[in-house]
Design a protein around this motif. Structure first.
Motif, short mmCIF file in Angstrom:
data_model
loop_
_atom_site.label_atom_id
_atom_site.label_comp_id
_atom_site.label_asym_id
_atom_site.label_seq_id
_atom_site.Cartn_x
_atom_site.Cartn_y
_atom_site.Cartn_z
N ILE A 8 2.28 1.63 -3.55
CA ILE A 8 1.23 2.10 -4.45
C ILE A 8 0.98 3.59 -4.25
N ALA A 21 -0.40 -2.87 -9.03
CA ALA A 21 0.62 -3.62 -8.29
C ALA A 21 0.00 -4.54 -7.25
N CYS A 72 0.83 -1.21 0.00
CA CYS A 72 0.00 0.00 0.00
C CYS A 72 0.86 1.26 0.00
N LEU A 125 6.33 -1.74 -10.62
CA LEU A 125 6.28 -0.28 -10.45
C LEU A 125 7.54 0.41 -10.96
N ALA A 149 -0.70 2.50 -10.58
CA ALA A 149 -0.16 2.11 -9.28
C ALA A 149 -0.95 0.97 -8.64
N ILE A 150 -2.28 1.05 -8.68
CA ILE A 150 -3.11 0.06 -8.00
C ILE A 150 -2.98 -1.32 -8.63
#
Length: 205
Positions: A9, A95, A6, A119, A92-93
Motif C-alpha cells: 500500500i 487493497a 502495508c 494494485l 492504495a488503501i
C-alpha cells in the motif's frame, strides 16, 4: 502478512504520487477536472461554495459532499498536488479490505496475491493518472463497506455506505447493488435492506 500488505500500500501510494507530481510539474494534465476540483476546494477552505470555473455552487454540478471532508487535508497543504497524493493513497488503501476479505476465504499468501492483483490492475492506474475525481475517493469506502457487510459490522457498514454516497451522485447505485448482495446472504438481510434504503434515498436527494 499484514506487514507485506502495508508495504504494498505504501509503495503504491508513494510511486503513483511521484508519477502524478511529475505529470503535474511537466504540464501534462490537459483536462479540466484537476483545475475544477482545486478551485472548488480553494474556495471551500475560504468559506465559499461558489466555483469560479463552474460559475455556480459546486453542489449544483455534482453532489460531491465529500468535498467538505477533503477540504480538511487540503486546508493544511493548499496545492493541487495534495489532491493527487490523496487520490493515490485512497486507491492504495483499498487493497487492505480486499486482503481482509480474501484472508477469510483463502490462505494468507493467496489473500496477499488478491490485494497485489488489485494494485496491479491497469484500469486502476489509468484512473489514478487521469486528473482528480471525487468518485475515486469512494473506492476505500466501498471496499471497507463490503468487508464490514461480510463481518456484520452494522454501524461501520452504514458509515462506509454514507461516505461512499457522498463522493458523487452515481455512487449510491453501487451502494444499492451492495445492499442487494447483502439481502441475498443469510444473516445480512437487515444490513442489505438498509444499504438499499441509503442508496435510494441519497440518489433521489
Amino acid at each position: 502478512y499484514m506487514m507485506i500488505i502495508c508495504c504494498f500500500i505504501t509503495a503504491y501510494g508513494l510511486i503513483f504520487s511521484y508519477v502524478c507530481i511529475k505529470k503535474y510539474i511537466t504540464f501534462r494534465y490537459y483536462d479540466w477536472d484537476l483545475a475544477i476540483y482545486t478551485n472548488i476546494l480553494w474556495n471551500l477552505v475560504h468559506g465559499k461554495l461558489y466555483s469560479s470555473l463552474l460559475g455556480k455552487n459546486f453542489l449544483l454540478d455534482h453532489a460531491s459532499f465529500i468535498a467538505f471532508v477533503t477540504a480538511i487535508p487540503y486546508f493544511i497543504f493548499r496545492h493541487p498536488v495534495s489532491l493527487l497524493i490523496l487520490q493515490s493513497f485512497a486507491i492504495a488503501i483499498s487493497a487492505l479490505p480486499i486482503f481482509l476479505v480474501a484472508r477469510d476465504k483463502f490462505k494468507d499468501i493467496s489473500a496477499v496475491m488478491f490485494a497485489l492483483l488489485y494494485l496491479c490492475y491497469p484500469a486502476l492506474h489509468y484512473a489514478n493518472l487521469h486528473e482528480f475525481n471525487f468518485e475515486i475517493l469512494s473506492l476505500p469506502f466501498l471496499s471497507f463497506a463490503f468487508y464490514y457487510l461480510l463481518k456484520n459490522k452494522r454501524y461501520l457498514f452504514y458509515l462506509m455506505c454514507i461516505l461512499a454516497c457522498s463522493c458523487k451522485e452515481n455512487i449510491p447505485l453501487t451502494v444499492i447493488a451492495l445492499g442487494i448482495f447483502g439481502i441475498l446472504r443469510p444473516h445480512r438481510r437487515a444490513l442489505g435492506f438498509m444499504a438499499v434504503l441509503i442508496g435510494i434515498s441519497w440518489f433521489l436527494l
